[in-house]
Design an enzyme around this catalytic site. Structure first.
Site, PDB file in Angstrom:
ATOM      1  N   HIS A 134       0.839  -1.197   0.000  1.00  0.00           N
ATOM      2  CA  HIS A 134       0.000   0.000   0.000  1.00  0.00           C
ATOM      3  C   HIS A 134       0.878   1.254   0.000  1.00  0.00           C
ATOM      4  O   HIS A 134       2.094   1.169   0.180  1.00  0.00           O
ATOM      5  CB  HIS A 134      -0.927   0.018   1.224  1.00  0.00           C
ATOM      6  CG  HIS A 134      -2.097  -0.913   1.105  1.00  0.00           C
ATOM      7  ND1 HIS A 134      -2.028  -2.232   1.487  1.00  0.00           N
ATOM      8  CD2 HIS A 134      -3.350  -0.710   0.631  1.00  0.00           C
ATOM      9  CE1 HIS A 134      -3.198  -2.815   1.264  1.00  0.00           C
ATOM     10  NE2 HIS A 134      -4.015  -1.914   0.749  1.00  0.00           N
ATOM     11  N   LYS A 138      -0.490   4.904   4.577  1.00  0.00           N
ATOM     12  CA  LYS A 138      -1.426   3.998   5.245  1.00  0.00           C
ATOM     13  C   LYS A 138      -0.951   3.728   6.669  1.00  0.00           C
ATOM     14  O   LYS A 138       0.226   3.424   6.904  1.00  0.00           O
ATOM     15  CB  LYS A 138      -1.543   2.686   4.468  1.00  0.00           C
ATOM     16  CG  LYS A 138      -2.600   1.746   5.039  1.00  0.00           C
ATOM     17  CD  LYS A 138      -2.830   0.557   4.109  1.00  0.00           C
ATOM     18  CE  LYS A 138      -3.817  -0.438   4.687  1.00  0.00           C
ATOM     19  NZ  LYS A 138      -5.153   0.172   4.916  1.00  0.00           N
TER      20      LYS A 138
END
Length: 242
Positions: A134, A138
């Site tokens: 990600h 995040k």
């Protein structure tokens, strides 16, 4: 359908609002404590609506469920990162309204979960590792989706145990499910499940190219639970209905 968007000022809230209107539905209200010309709290809403979709923050989970119950409105929780206490609250409040909750709103990830479960059932002694990627902003690691995949796989394996990353000096033990998190640049989301039997290797992979797909999935979830009886619903039921 008239939809309340909670967390409307964030990126996902803005995407959801656009997709709702593109698909011919109505935005009943935009709610966000940080939004201009928006309701600051869903409790301020006094109009008519058919469903609530939440893309705010997991810390709002309990308050939002209570508000949805008081309004007798179905709720789609599209946030991730819930604490154990928040997850328990979700599971204990499914008797008054239809409540849709998933760690990932992608229909593709729902199919990935189904395939992963089938592979684990067919190869219960295989070595299985999950790698997720990600963007570098995040907060939670591993991702809620990686944990969702691991839990689905673990239901098909005896004495399953999650291993977060690998370090030190120890051989791999039976039943281990390795989970690895990478945080790189602006990666939207990528999940790969590697299943190795010793004789062959299977790789199941899902790559999200745009965050808009999560908004589309949330809208599908809202259309799915509208009119449903109270209870907890997930992507598996939505996929089955399609």
């Amino acid at each position: 359908m008239k939809i309340i968007v909670n967390g409307a000022a964030g990126f996902m809230g803005r995407e959801l609002t656009r997709i709702i209107e593109e698909n011919g539905h109505d935005v009943a209200a935009l709610v966000d404590i940080n939004g201009e010309d928006m309701l600051k709290n869903i409790k301020e809403f006094n109009g008519k609506a058919d469903v609530i979709i939440d893309f705010s923050h997991h810390s709002c989970t309990q308050e939002l469920i209570s508000a949805a119950e008081s309004m007798s409105l179905p709720l789609v929780l599209a946030t991730t990162g819930q604490t154990p206490e928040e997850l328990e609250f979700i599971n204990n409040h499914t008797d008054k309204i239809p409540l849709f909750f998933s760690a990932n709103m992608s229909l593709g990830v729902a199919m990935l979960t189904k395939l992963a479960r089938e592979c684990a059932k067919m190869f219960p002694c295989a070595d299985i590792e999950i790698v997720e990627k990600h963007h570098n902003r995040k907060l939670d690691a591993p991702s809620g989706t990686a944990l969702m995949l691991a839990r689905a796989i673990s239901e098909e394996i005896d004495n399953a145990k999650f291993i977060y990353g690998r370090a030190g000096q120890a051989k791999r033990m039976p039943g281990e499910i390795g989970i690895h998190a990478l945080r790189l640049g602006d990666t939207v989301g990528e999940h790969e499940i590697i299943i190795d039997t010793g004789a062959e290797t299977l790789s199941l992979k899902h790559t999200a190219h745009s965050r808009a797909l999560f908004a589309r999935g949330a809208l599908e979830a809202a259309l799915f639970i509208a009119g449903k009886t109270p209870g907890l619903y997930a992507m598996s039921e939505l996929v089955a209905s399609l």
